[in-house]
Design an enzyme around this catalytic site. Sequence first.
Site, mmCIF file in Angstrom:
data_model
loop_
_atom_site.group_PDB
_atom_site.id
_atom_site.type_symbol
_atom_site.label_atom_id
_atom_site.label_comp_id
_atom_site.label_asym_id
_atom_site.label_seq_id
_atom_site.Cartn_x
_atom_site.Cartn_y
_atom_site.Cartn_z
ATOM 1 N N LYS A 55 -69.335 14.523 -19.018
ATOM 2 C CA LYS A 55 -69.361 14.392 -17.550
ATOM 3 C C LYS A 55 -68.130 13.631 -17.074
ATOM 4 C CE LYS A 55 -72.204 10.219 -17.938
ATOM 5 N NZ LYS A 55 -73.550 9.642 -17.766
ATOM 6 N N TYR A 279 -47.345 -5.745 -1.807
ATOM 7 C CA TYR A 279 -48.062 -6.084 -0.577
ATOM 8 C C TYR A 279 -48.532 -7.530 -0.557
ATOM 9 C CZ TYR A 279 -48.224 -1.074 0.352
ATOM 10 O OH TYR A 279 -47.898 0.230 0.588
HETATM 11 C C1 LIG Z 1 -73.698 8.947 -19.051
HETATM 12 C C2 LIG Z 1 -74.902 9.046 -19.894
HETATM 13 C C3 LIG Z 1 -74.800 8.856 -21.285
HETATM 14 C C4 LIG Z 1 -73.539 8.398 -21.979
HETATM 15 O O1 LIG Z 1 -73.496 6.999 -21.996
HETATM 16 P P1 LIG Z 1 -72.478 6.217 -22.954
HETATM 17 O O2 LIG Z 1 -72.965 4.831 -22.857
HETATM 18 O O3 LIG Z 1 -71.114 6.401 -22.409
HETATM 19 O O4 LIG Z 1 -72.634 6.781 -24.307
HETATM 20 C C5 LIG Z 1 -75.928 9.080 -22.039
HETATM 21 N N1 LIG Z 1 -77.099 9.438 -21.487
HETATM 22 C C6 LIG Z 1 -77.250 9.594 -20.153
HETATM 23 C C7 LIG Z 1 -78.577 9.978 -19.598
HETATM 24 C C8 LIG Z 1 -76.158 9.387 -19.304
HETATM 25 O O5 LIG Z 1 -76.315 9.534 -17.985
#
Ligand SMILES: *Cc1c(COP(=O)(O)O)cnc(C)c1O
Length: 384
Positions: A55, A279
């Site tokens: 994602k 800035y």
């Molecule tokens: C984003 C997500 C993960 C991944 O988490 P990490 O800590 O980066 O491994 C796993 N499970 C769910 C449900 C998530 O939303």
Amino acid sequence: MIKTCSFLGTCLTLWSMIPGIPPRAWAQIDTSALRHNLNVVRRVMPDMQLMAIVKAEAYGHGLEGVARALDDEGCAFYGVATVHEADRIRQAGCQTCPFILGPCFPDEREPIVQNGWRTALSSLEEANHFNSLGQLYNKQVHTHICIDTGMGRSGFLPNELQGLMEKLRAFPYLHLEGIFSHLSAASVDLTFTHQQIQSFTNGVQELSRSQAFDYRHICSSSAVFNYHVPVSNMVRLGRLLYGYSPMPSPYNKELRPTMTLLSRVTIVRTLPGNHGVSYNHCYITQGSTKVATIGIGFADGYLHYLSNKNSRVYVHGQYCPVLGRVTMDQIMVDVTYLKEEIQPGDIVEIMGPNVSWIELTDRANTIPSNVLTSIGSRVQRVYV
Ligand SMILES: *Cc1c(COP(=O)(O)O)cnc(C)c1O
């Protein structure tokens, strides 16, 4: 001519591979490191199925690039947040099935059913709607029952599980393929995490009295190496896949960083003493100062929180401090004490082997995923 120090030699070659006008900032993605990190987990727990979490542009690494690079690695699923991400994986020609990790809007459910993507089930309303869509398209809808063991985000509460299977059996087009949950404090609260795992274990046992489930999963990166969950047979790998384990473990040192973020000097100038930089003049030169301006800013993901935080870049084999505020497209660094000459076009390591992802996270006082997912669309991804 572009001058570079030796460790950046390969970066330079890569940079010249980017077609068109070279970008000001680019991220070099080491696909062999991605595969390596997956295989560290696979070696430690050979019986576990793996869900690679891709994602949010694969944590800034680029969704299609990572999905293609890992498609032959035998992951059970690709974890995504949205139907749009799932569709990009399909369009990239990948065979690994997307798994939409959270609840979906009603109008997102049709493509899920049509494409056979996996989805979380948190309510009877969703079950009912998915079932009618399954009937409409004459397709089984593969879902994983989500249990809220303490995250407070989605899922059935543990006290709703008794009798749930009887209710779900009214939906013949639902294929109840898995059960999962999400840990809320795995790296900070061991006692609560053990309670969540116990609650998940009870839930799996309760639901499994009616049928067997192919996939049972609760651990993501912060739990994979540190908690033992006998009822589970899959782990979800986000940060760990990208080289960072949030918890101490004997395997952490085997993980490899997967991204190097680079930019180039646009101009080098000498400012007199008592001259403000950036800035609001949060930084004022002490004496005459040689300042290099670099073509990366917060719009590219060099977080604004890094302003005045003693962050540093690596150039010509030395560290140079970032001066004053981070601007949208540029930062200024002090190159007064560089031994080698520096000139426009020279390549600068913003994050990579010498400036670690976690160093930037700490200086910005944020969390690791925030650093990677902030890397902007203007930053070109190059896959090695
Ligand atoms: C984003 C997500 C993960 C991944 O988490 P990490 O800590 O980066 O491994 C796993 N499970 C769910 C449900 C998530 O939303």
